[in-house]
Motif scaffolding. Structure first.
Motif, short mmCIF file in Angstrom:
data_model
loop_
_atom_site.label_atom_id
_atom_site.label_comp_id
_atom_site.label_asym_id
_atom_site.label_seq_id
_atom_site.Cartn_x
_atom_site.Cartn_y
_atom_site.Cartn_z
N GLU A 95 -84.29 -6.87 73.84
CA GLU A 95 -85.54 -6.23 74.39
C GLU A 95 -86.26 -7.40 75.35
O GLU A 95 -87.78 -7.29 75.40
N LEU A 96 -85.58 -7.88 76.44
CA LEU A 96 -86.24 -8.67 77.13
C LEU A 96 -86.42 -8.11 78.45
O LEU A 96 -85.95 -8.19 79.66
N GLY A 97 -87.38 -7.05 78.47
CA GLY A 97 -87.70 -6.18 79.75
C GLY A 97 -86.64 -5.15 80.03
O GLY A 97 -86.92 -4.31 80.83
N PHE A 98 -85.66 -4.95 79.01
CA PHE A 98 -84.63 -3.90 79.15
C PHE A 98 -84.67 -2.98 78.05
O PHE A 98 -84.95 -3.95 76.95
N LYS A 117 -88.87 -15.13 75.10
CA LYS A 117 -88.94 -14.11 76.19
C LYS A 117 -89.60 -14.19 77.51
O LYS A 117 -89.08 -13.94 78.32
N ASP A 118 -91.02 -15.04 77.11
CA ASP A 118 -91.53 -15.34 78.47
C ASP A 118 -90.82 -16.16 79.38
O ASP A 118 -91.03 -16.26 80.69
N GLU A 158 -91.56 -11.81 90.29
CA GLU A 158 -91.98 -13.10 89.74
C GLU A 158 -90.99 -12.98 88.55
O GLU A 158 -90.91 -12.29 87.64
N ASN A 159 -90.28 -14.32 88.31
CA ASN A 159 -89.40 -14.63 87.35
C ASN A 159 -89.93 -15.64 86.58
O ASN A 159 -90.39 -16.83 86.73
N GLY A 160 -89.48 -15.59 85.06
CA GLY A 160 -89.62 -16.64 84.16
C GLY A 160 -88.66 -17.82 84.53
O GLY A 160 -87.86 -17.79 85.11
N PRO A 161 -89.14 -19.11 84.18
CA PRO A 161 -88.47 -20.42 84.44
C PRO A 161 -87.00 -20.20 84.09
O PRO A 161 -86.27 -21.09 84.64
N LEU A 162 -86.83 -19.65 83.02
CA LEU A 162 -85.19 -19.39 82.65
C LEU A 162 -84.73 -18.22 82.81
O LEU A 162 -83.56 -17.78 82.30
N PRO A 177 -83.33 -24.32 76.74
CA PRO A 177 -82.12 -23.60 77.38
C PRO A 177 -80.91 -23.89 76.55
O PRO A 177 -80.06 -23.30 76.63
N ALA A 178 -80.87 -25.17 75.90
CA ALA A 178 -79.84 -25.22 74.97
C ALA A 178 -79.82 -24.17 73.93
O ALA A 178 -78.63 -23.68 73.79
N ALA A 179 -80.79 -23.86 73.26
CA ALA A 179 -80.81 -22.83 72.30
C ALA A 179 -80.39 -21.38 72.81
O ALA A 179 -79.61 -20.62 72.19
N ILE A 180 -80.99 -21.14 73.99
CA ILE A 180 -80.59 -20.01 74.60
C ILE A 180 -78.75 -19.99 75.11
O ILE A 180 -78.22 -18.81 74.65
N ALA A 181 -78.57 -21.18 75.56
CA ALA A 181 -77.28 -21.18 76.00
C ALA A 181 -76.07 -20.99 74.63
O ALA A 181 -75.13 -20.29 74.70
N ASN A 182 -76.54 -21.64 73.47
CA ASN A 182 -75.83 -21.33 72.38
C ASN A 182 -75.67 -19.85 71.84
O ASN A 182 -74.59 -19.35 71.48
#
Length: 329
Positions: free
Chosen positions: A49-52, A77-78, A86-90, A132-137
């Motif tokens: 639920e990241l905006g979708f 999420k942010d 307007e985009n979040g930094p990641l 970013p490493a946690a998200i990439a995992n």
């Protein structure tokens, strides 16, 4: 002997000129593709639920993403969400990964490692790479399961729609129509649409590069066709207008107002695409009524007035339209 040589040279010149002309005049192909990468990204964004959002999809495939993965994505999420310019930094985790091609999780890991190394080379502090490493995992650890247990059915769901859209594009002339309306020339080759199955509600029509866009596969057809034209117009005008967008973002941030005016540059651009789309079609197209938050009707009235004054350049319409809009609110 010389005449035969001249004839041969002349013949070769004509043949080469014709071949070059054929390449130049070859019509732009509108290509609808079904690829796993963009579907995987929207799969993650939808289930976390990241905006979708997509209740039908979540009911069918929600079990395929572990709760721990959802919790990690929700935690950041942010950083990840985007919309209205307007985009979040990641948010690049959506855009850059969606435009890549990778066959399996190992290939995706190689890409993610490359992003990390590039960030470090550009001076990103190592201690800031934990997020970013946690998200990439999450991206890497769940991709093979997605390919095996989700994508085959997702692809099958979309194939009929892909065939219909390819057929409909043969009936459209919006490339030439937009070139005629704006005076700009499309020179980026084929135009690509990547269909995705997840995310019925969300920021659809996301630009991945200069000639590739994304779209949820099963929107109402009339709206979808209007938006295909709308988005092509955005791409066609982008080179001339993007620098002004950034300038106007800075300008609106500095204005003293009780209203948040940072939406205005995005709103003006989307409205300009709607305005041209209506002119091309000779009627109010479906996109005209789809951007309520952009105040399209007000902007289109402004563009009408400016056009009657003889202003025809899209970039000039955009800049003057913003300034007139700001004076009116």
């Amino acid at each position: 002997m010389r005449s035969w040589v001249l004839f041969a040279i002349g013949f070769m010149f004509i043949a080469n000129a014709k071949a070059l002309t054929d390449r130049i005049e070859q019509p732009v192909r509108i290509v609808f593709e079904i690829r796993p990468e963009v579907n995987y990204v929207t799969h993650l964004y939808t289930l976390a639920e990241l905006g979708f959002s997509d209740s039908v999809y979540a009911a069918k495939y929600g079990h395929t993403l572990p709760q721990a993965a959802i919790d990690t994505l929700q935690k950041y999420k942010d950083y990840l969400t985007f919309g209205q310019g307007e985009n979040g930094p990641l948010s690049w985790f959506f855009f850059k990964v969606a435009q890549e091609t990778f066959d399996n999780a190992d290939a995706l890991k190689t890409i993610m490692d490359g992003y990390r190394e590039e960030a470090l080379r550009q001076g990103a502090p190592a201690d800031e790479m934990a997020v970013p490493a946690a998200i990439a995992n999450v991206y890497v650890e769940n991709y093979d399961n997605y390919l095996k247990n989700v994508y085959p059915q997702v692809k099958a769901d979309m194939e009929e729609r892909q065939q219909l859209l390819n057929q409909k594009m043969q009936e459209q002339s919006f490339v030439k129509d937009w070139e005629c309306a704006t005076g700009y020339k499309w020179n980026r080759g084929d135009y690509h649409w990547l269909l995705y199955r997840a995310g019925q509600k969300g920021p659809s029509y996301n630009n991945l590069n200069d000639s590739t866009n994304t779209v949820w596969y099963n929107q109402p057809l009339d709206y979808q066709l209007a938006m295909f034209s709308h988005e092509f117009g955005i791409f066609l005008m982008q080179d001339s207008i993007d620098p002004i967008v950034e300038e106007m973002k800075e300008y609106t941030r500095k204005l003293e107002s009780k209203r948040d005016l940072t939406f205005v540059p995005w709103s003006a651009f989307e409205s300009l695409a709607c305005w041209y789309n209506c002119k091309i079609a000779g009627r109010e197209t479906d996109d005209y009524h789809a951007f309520g938050e952009a105040d399209v009707q007000t902007f289109c009235r402004i563009y009408d007035r400016l056009s009657k004054k003889g202003i025809s350049c899209p970039a000039e319409l955009y800049r003057k339209g913003i300034m007139e809009y700001l004076r009116s609110i």
